[in-house]
Enzyme design. Structure first.
Site, PDB file in Angstrom:
ATOM      1  CB  CYS A 118       2.655   3.497   4.725  1.00  0.00           C
ATOM      2  SG  CYS A 118       1.757   5.035   4.742  1.00  0.00           S
ATOM      3  CG  ASN A 168      -0.056   0.080   2.631  1.00  0.00           C
ATOM      4  OD1 ASN A 168       0.986  -0.594   2.633  1.00  0.00           O
ATOM      5  ND2 ASN A 168      -0.532   0.827   3.426  1.00  0.00           N
ATOM      6  CD  GLU A 179       0.889   0.309   6.415  1.00  0.00           C
ATOM      7  OE1 GLU A 179       0.037   0.920   6.846  1.00  0.00           O
ATOM      8  OE2 GLU A 179       1.702   0.584   5.611  1.00  0.00           O
TER       9      GLU A 179
END
Length: 971
Positions: free
Chosen positions: A591, A589, A593
């Site tokens: 970020c 995604n 994670e």
């Protein structure tokens, strides 16, 4: 009723205090040995005179019983007897004489009256003492306030009135109550110097806030005082609009909060800011459950962040939420479909307001509103046709509008120069479409709350990968650049093996090798080799051979120069995915994670995030496992509720979320936790704690999801999953080792908990959620709760933060308190920290153990960050948003660090924060400004290029701005 102090004024000299007396600097000029003496409230010491006691008690009796002859006769006899008892008591206690405080004498009078059965007189005497104590305090207050010039303030209606100094002092005193090394007078004195006739009440508060804020660099507790002063402004703004009160002190909020809460819910529904179903709650019950004292937990940054970004406001911009109302609103939104919703809302509220756990930003923004878009992250796969590409753009816009962070898999889109049968032409490749995606993210700014944020992923074998690496460069054709969009490499294990073995790598267009997109592990390696053979035989025309090491070096070079593309690993994400039986993980995604399956035109993966505050679960230097278990049980329930309550702007997202029900429980405050344990980040102890704490979180999260499955049913695709096969995250490492081979991976697999028992429970009860854990960056919610973000090391020990209200200093409170304990904290130390940009390493008088403990992010060897992340990753079914900090960066360091990240089994990495080996001499220290910004500190979300030279002065280093979308899009 009237009475007098039982003593007289006399000249003063020095005397020792005796039993029951307070030390005094004054005494009677002529006393004899063995004589009793009395210290008056003004500090003078006089001879003990029982006649004064008799007069005082006589007045008390006459005030109660009247002045008739019969009453006077009884009073005279009674008082004489009681006075004799009082004197006898003191003489018995101090037969050789001594000094008694006036309060001790009056205490004895009260006690003797009670023992003598004179309860009415005693009661009146007590009330009299309390009233006169209040009057004395008011007199003292007035005398203190008289040192400030009288100021007239301008009221909201334009009229003027004298500033209520008594209230101002109350607000400042409340702000400083219970805080060590915080001086209320210092705040008041400086703030009053900045006021003038005609100043607005709002500016009075601003002066107090700014004054307290400037003292934070000398004592971190002033951050709490500043927040409490800010609360007064927030209360005035909200309560006036709610019509509950014009203002209120902290003490008054116990009574005001419940009324304000009910008014807020009704007004919010009427203004169409809140969902009407919130009115179905018992508002009185929930209002009484609010805990006003929890307002005192905020640091200034935390409270200002809530005010600037999170509190619901009217169309005119007036905030109508207060902190505890805000947390209860979120809790109500999450509990609305619970059977016992009041009890659950209170349970959720207590967890949020305690700071033990915090929901992600979209949940905090939108819970309880008309459009409850509570999910954090959306992952999509973009198909290789024009209709599908622009459909994906529309999905991006709709998802971004409601505060979602986006990850797009662009690998299926054919490369530059590939044949288009429909038009008998050639493709312009993936890059022009990425430009459109970039501009879409900028255009849709989430209702003005923050910019849209998206990350594009591309597999390393894509023919356009070399141009993809250049997308964030500031040179070249700007039509083929994406300056606002994040990018990430989706790297297969085979490529990393070719890098290690210094072999060649072949680039293809996906329309020629369509199945590579869905293959991973040994299946990918075998099929890739077949396509390479076809390309060598001329059967695939559009292919390009490069040296794997050369492409790897360019990847690292662009990462250093522009901060992008990030490096993420396809095979570890897929081989360890619990859901590999129903699909493929094609990207992460925004970020890095989240690792969930996506399908073009069918499933948009959704994840719902929240984070445990690890620091809150370290008690007496140890991890409190019982508290952690309780927190996680409630947190997982809250996360699961998001899935059913969530507003889905795109149907494919609803389909995916309801089918698999993934959630992402993470953590924040890791650095704070190890500070509390006395551990340095760069140490074996910290790596071990990362392992054990994540093991506990993993165990309780999996157990909580399984228990929810027993209550609510397992998610629909549980059958056939790794969970169903009894393979937990710790077990799935074996699949990765088998695929790579033992020469390309090294992961610690130690464990301490009863995992066999948990496997049996999961197989029997199922899982409510396909995925349970993911560690997000938590930048803004960590600010709210006042801890370090996520799993990050300390950025700097003293620096400047920015938010919508300006810039202000942040200082590491743990360092300050350790230095105070050793007598090392002073103005010179503050200036030294500024001079060395928040680093303690070159300050000679700081001991070696504190230098190790307070090493900053760039002073810690990257291997410690990678090793700690590796230990966590073995317990996590998704991934972790892992920033890598490299001081004195060069090509070799980057190469070693990223190879090690893959070798240690990490699934993803996030930003590279790199500093080149440059420094300058600084000639001055006192800059005269708190808000100076260092040019040497890289913005936390900017390119990781070598820093500029530092200015001559030594300003406070600056950290990231909260206006950066990457700081909060997934948190």
């Amino acid at each position: 009723m009237h009475t007098t102090d039982t003593g007289v004024t006399a000249e003063t000299t020095t005397t020792p205090a005796t039993e029951g007396a307070k030390t005094s600097a004054t005494t009677v000029s002529a006393t004899t040995p063995g004589q009793l003496r009395v210290i008056k409230r003004n500090g003078t010491v006089v001879p003990y005179d029982e006649g004064k006691i008799a007069v005082a008690m006589t007045k008390a009796f006459l005030a109660v019983e009247g002045g008739t002859a019969a009453a006077s006769s009884r009073v005279h006899e009674t008082v004489a007897g009681l006075t004799e008892q009082i004197s006898a008591t003191f003489k018995r206690r101090m037969p050789s004489g001594g000094t008694i405080h006036i309060e001790d004498v009056q205490d004895q009078v009260e006690l003797t009256l009670m023992r003598g059965g004179e309860h009415k007189v005693a009661r009146d005497y007590v009330l009299y003492r309390e009233e006169h104590a209040r009057l004395r305090a008011d007199t003292k207050q007035s005398e203190a306030d008289s040192k400030y010039p009288s100021v007239k303030v301008t009221l909201a209606d334009g009229s003027t009135a004298p500033l209520d100094m008594a209230r101002v002092r109350t607000i400042v005193s409340e702000a400083c109550a219970g805080l060590t090394d915080v001086d209320a007078d210092a705040i008041l004195d400086e703030a009053m110097r900045n006021l003038y006739d005609g100043v607005s009440l709002d500016d009075v508060n601003t002066s107090l806030v700014i004054t307290a804020r400037t003292l934070v660099e000398k004592e971190p507790n002033y951050s709490f005082a500043t927040a409490r002063l800010l609360l007064d402004k927030l209360r005035t703004e909200a309560l006036n609009r709610l019509g509950t009160a014009t203002s209120a002190t902290q003490e008054e909020m116990t009574e005001v909060y419940p009324k304000a809460f009910a008014s807020y819910i009704k007004l919010g529904v009427r203004l169409e800011l809140l969902a009407e179903n919130l009115l179905s709650y018992d508002l009185e019950k929930l209002g009484q459950a609010l805990l006003p004292e929890r307002d005192l937990q905020f640091t200034y940054l935390g409270l200002q962040t809530l005010y600037d970004r999170y509190f619901i406001h009217t169309e005119e911009g007036v905030r109508i939420e207060l902190p505890q109302v805000f947390f209860m609103r979120v809790a109500m939104g999450l509990a609305i479909e619970e059977e016992n919703k009041e009890e659950r809302a209170i349970e959720f509220y207590q967890l949020l307001s305690s700071f033990d756990y915090m929901s992600s930003t979209p949940t905090l923004f939108n819970a309880g509103t008309l459009r409850p878009q509570l999910s954090s992250c959306y992952l999509t796969t973009v198909p290789d046709d024009l209709h599908g590409i622009y459909g994906a753009m529309q999905d991006n816009a709709m998802l971004s509008k409601w505060a979602g962070g986006l990850g797009n898999d662009w690998t299926p889109v054919r490369g530059l120069g590939s044949y288009i049968k429909g038009t008998n032409g050639k493709s312009q490749g993936v890059v022009p479409f990425l430009k459109v995606a970039n501009d879409t993210a900028v255009a849709v700014n989430q209702g003005g709350k923050r910019k849209g944020a998206v990350c594009a992923y591309l597999e390393t074998w894509h023919i356009d990968v070399e141009e993809f690496l250049d997308l964030r460069k500031n040179t070249g054709d700007d039509r083929r650049r994406t300056h606002d969009m994040n990018t990430a490499n989706w790297v297969p294990d085979l490529f990393m093996k070719r890098v290690f073995e210094d072999k060649e790598w072949t680039l293809f267009s996906p329309n020629d090798v369509p199945d590579l997109h869905d293959l991973y592990g040994t299946a990918f390696e075998e099929r890739y080799a077949e396509y390479e053979a076809k390309a060598a035989a001329g059967e695939i025309k559009l292919a390009k051979k490069v040296k794997a090491v050369d492409l790897w070096r360019k990847m690292l070079g662009m990462l250093f120069e522009t901060g992008h593309p990030w490096i993420t690993f396809k095979d570890s994400c897929n081989l360890r995915s619990p859901q590999q039986h129903v699909g493929v993980v094609h990207s992460s995604n925004l970020c890095t994670e989240i690792t969930l399956n996506t399908k073009a035109n069918d499933e948009i993966a959704v994840c719902n995030l929240g984070s445990v505050n690890l620091a809150q679960h370290v008690v007496d230097g140890k991890l409190d496992n019982a508290k952690l278990e309780k927190t996680i049980k409630t947190a997982v329930r809250m996360l699961d509720n998001v899935i059913d309550i969530n507003y889905y702007s795109v149907e494919a997202a609803r389909t995916s979320n309801m089918r698999h029900r993934p959630v992402g429980l993470g953590l924040m405050g890791f650095q704070d936790a190890i500070y509390k344990m006395g551990i340095a980040y760069g140490s074996d102890e910290a790596v071990e704690f990362a392992d054990r704490s994540m093991e506990a979180i993993s165990y309780h999260a999996i157990e909580s999801s399984s228990e929810l499955a027993a209550e609510r049913g397992a998610y629909s695709t549980f059958e056939g999953s790794l969970w169903d096969q009894g393979i937990l995250p710790i077990d799935s490492i074996k699949k990765l080792v088998e695929s790579r081979g033992p020469n390309f991976i090294e992961v610690d697999r130690s464990q301490t908990l009863d995992w066999d028992g948990l496997r049996a429970k999961v197989k029997q009860q199922g899982m409510r959620n396909s995925n349970v854990m993911a560690i997000a960056p938590t930048a803004t919610i960590a600010n709210i709760t006042g801890v370090s973000q996520s799993i990050e090391p300390t950025y700097q020990n003293l620096y400047v933060k920015s938010n919508l209200s300006g810039e202000f200093t942040v200082v590491n409170p743990y360092l300050v308190h350790d230095l105070k304990d050793r007598g090392l904290w002073d103005s010179v130390m503050v200036n030294d920290l500024k001079y060395y940009e928040g680093s303690v390493q070159k300050i000679d008088r700081i001991p070696a153990d504190l230098k190790a403990k307070y090493s900053t992010a760039f002073e810690i060897e990257p291997r410690w960050i990678v090793d700690a992340a590796s230990r966590r990753q073995k317990w996590i079914d998704q991934a972790q948003s892992l920033n890598l900090y490299i001081g004195e960066a060069n090509g070799k360091k980057l190469d070693i660090t990223y190879r090690m990240a893959w070798f240690r089994g990490l699934k993803t990495t996030y930003y590279l924060r790199a500093l080149a080996a440059t420094s300058t001499e600084k000639s001055t220290i006192e800059t005269g400004t708190m808000n100076a910004v260092s040019a040497t500190a890289p913005a936390a979300s900017s390119a990781a290029a070598a820093p500029q030279a530092a200015p001559q002065a030594a300003p406070v280093p600056k950290a990231c701005s909260l206006d950066d979308p990457d700081c909060e899009a997934c948190q």
